[in-house]
Scaffold this active site. Sequence first.
Site, PDB file in Angstrom:
ATOM      1  N   PRO A  45      15.883  28.352 -13.715  1.00  0.00           N
ATOM      2  CA  PRO A  45      14.896  27.406 -13.182  1.00  0.00           C
ATOM      3  C   PRO A  45      15.516  26.033 -12.951  1.00  0.00           C
ATOM      4  CG  PRO A  45      14.064  28.556 -15.133  1.00  0.00           C
ATOM      5  CD  PRO A  45      15.524  28.853 -15.045  1.00  0.00           C
ATOM      6  N   PRO A  46      14.858  25.180 -12.189  1.00  0.00           N
ATOM      7  CA  PRO A  46      15.381  23.824 -11.969  1.00  0.00           C
ATOM      8  C   PRO A  46      15.450  23.040 -13.269  1.00  0.00           C
ATOM      9  CG  PRO A  46      13.666  24.357 -10.361  1.00  0.00           C
ATOM     10  CD  PRO A  46      13.645  25.444 -11.379  1.00  0.00           C
ATOM     11  N   HIS A  78     -17.857  19.041 -21.640  1.00  0.00           N
ATOM     12  CA  HIS A  78     -16.945  19.987 -20.977  1.00  0.00           C
ATOM     13  C   HIS A  78     -15.690  20.194 -21.828  1.00  0.00           C
ATOM     14  CE1 HIS A  78     -15.227  21.881 -17.243  1.00  0.00           C
ATOM     15  NE2 HIS A  78     -14.115  21.617 -17.919  1.00  0.00           N
ATOM     16  N   GLU A  79     -15.061  19.105 -22.239  1.00  0.00           N
ATOM     17  CA  GLU A  79     -13.847  19.224 -23.048  1.00  0.00           C
ATOM     18  C   GLU A  79     -14.165  19.771 -24.439  1.00  0.00           C
ATOM     19  OE1 GLU A  79     -11.029  19.049 -21.728  1.00  0.00           O
ATOM     20  OE2 GLU A  79     -11.763  18.241 -19.827  1.00  0.00           O
ATOM     21  N   HIS A 101     -14.232  23.523 -24.177  1.00  0.00           N
ATOM     22  CA  HIS A 101     -12.888  24.105 -24.240  1.00  0.00           C
ATOM     23  C   HIS A 101     -12.388  24.138 -25.680  1.00  0.00           C
ATOM     24  CE1 HIS A 101     -12.132  24.611 -20.024  1.00  0.00           C
ATOM     25  NE2 HIS A 101     -12.255  23.320 -19.737  1.00  0.00           N
TER      26      HIS A 101
END
Length: 658
Positions: A244-245, A464-465, A468
């Site tokens: 990967p880069p 919302h958070e 989660h």
Amino acid sequence: MREPTNRQGSPGPGEPRPPAQGRPRFPTWILWVALLALALWNVYTFFWPSSGARLNIPYSAFIQQVEGENVSSVTIRGQRVSGTFTEEVRVAGDQVLSPGDPVPPGTSPNEIRTGTQFQTTIPENSQTELVPLLQSHGVTVKIDQAGGSVWPSLLATIVPLFLFIGLMVYLGRSMSRGQQNVFSFGRSKARVYDAERPRVTFADVAGEEEAKAELSEVVDFLRNPMKYHAIGARLPRGILLVGPPGTGKTLLARAVAGEAGVPFFSVSASEFVEMFVGVGASRVRDLFERAKASAPSIMFVDELDAVGRQRFAGLGGGNDEREQTLNQLLVEMDGFEPHQDVIVIAATNRPDVLDPALLRPGRFDRQVTVGLPDRRGREAILRIHTRGIPVADDLDLEELAAATPGFSGADLANLVNEAALMAARKNKKIVERIDFDEALDKIVLGTERAMIMSEHDKRVVAYHEAGHAVAAHFSPGTDPLRKVSIVPRGQSLGVTIQAPEEDRFNYSRAYLLARLTVMMGGRAAEKLVFNEMTTGAQNDLKEATLLARRMVGLWGMSDEVGPVYLGMGEQHVFLGREIMQDRDVAEATLERADEAVQRLLREAMERAEQLLRKYRDKLDALAEALIAEETIGQEKITEILGAPPVPSAAPAAAADSV
């Protein structure tokens, strides 16, 4: 870490010559101005040999004016006589008209000149007769002996000639240099790092022990080539570094050159291709000639996929110039003389698009994978990058390495630099852990945004958070929570960060289902608390859908479709390749796969809603804490939510953002 000083290679093979510096250059504008001035002066003296007020008259007319007592003074310069009339006269052609004389017929007014200054030319050997005549008529006579010299006229002729010749020589050399510049398009632009420059060694490379072990054989070959030649061994002609880069492929190649102490030719593959057809192939030939002349040496080609891409891949055919360059590269790599002691190292992060002819034995016949470092590798890389930075004594690099899963060497170098910038911005003398934490948040999440939100929007983001976070905390097998924030960063309004306990390279179906549940936690909280859905779940839905498609189409984790590979969820770099590839899947199978994806997402949404209803009090408490404090760390989260019901596994890190 010390970097070797780079310098441009010379056009020819062998030791490169540094470009001249401070060489004085003659200002060409001076030459042009001088030539123009001389040209104007010659034109002026040719058409106007003397002052514009003097009248050119025949010698006979001059004698008439002398005998007519109309000349007051003369100056004799060889055969040239100039002087002054007593009274103004008119000149029409070759005739001098006295006052009252008629103008000759056919003479236009523009042809008549008047004045008192005149000049004429006397016949050879007439000066001895002329002077007594002038004196007898009372004319003042002045003899200019220098006027008889031929040097002024000679210089006026020779100097412009030499200047013209010099200008032609200068222009010829300039054109020659211009032609060399044109032909220099075919010269390689490779930078040369020789053994006398500050060098990079394997001690400057960390986290890639397997790759270093592979390349140590190359170093030993360059140091002791006769040991291998004696038994007929041949080192691989090409070594391809794949990864990967930012994983350190270029750094590894420089370390090989530094350890072996041989010239190191570095070039980007994109520099081979120019606007002129055939330039790329010429540069490839030139680079190989220079490398052979400096053998033993190393030739490093970065971003090989720029010219090594598969020929005629995709729509629209291929690129003739790039393919010519690739063909020349194939010929040069397969045309080495035995034991040439030139090793080609190339790097790419797209080995899947390379032409198969490059990867066959005899060319790039060895591939070295340079992957992302593990936890120990990240710690070693952090130690290298913090060597020149004053850090706090209590900074635990092992703990910092654990908080940065998936980071490459370049990412870690950027993290250390950002932390140093944070400390300098606060006028600190040392870099502390809090600076690294802020730098990590800035890199992963983005810069904090000063955004004024309404109380309702702030409350929606907080729930919302919190959704989660609660789903992540009470779902078995998920990553432990590290931080929850409703501070806008980058493109997100809030973020929930989960940190792994250990690196994981394999994922179970149970873990992936738990990840889907966590992703749906934000939307489930909005429906439960506000009985509404917002656009804040866009990124969650996108990531959840992509994960579900991979579970069904790549990993065979659905009962409807079964253990079959459908290619769903893959990212296609080349549009033409995706369009032209055959579809070996029936439409009915694809429909069942879509139904399986939708079922996984619906079930994840149901699990998230059940968890949030069960722990509604925890959801409200965490949301209120977020509204009050905006950012909550791991200790505060545990204090509010309590201990998780089942010890978490150790998958890779994840972050869910609005």
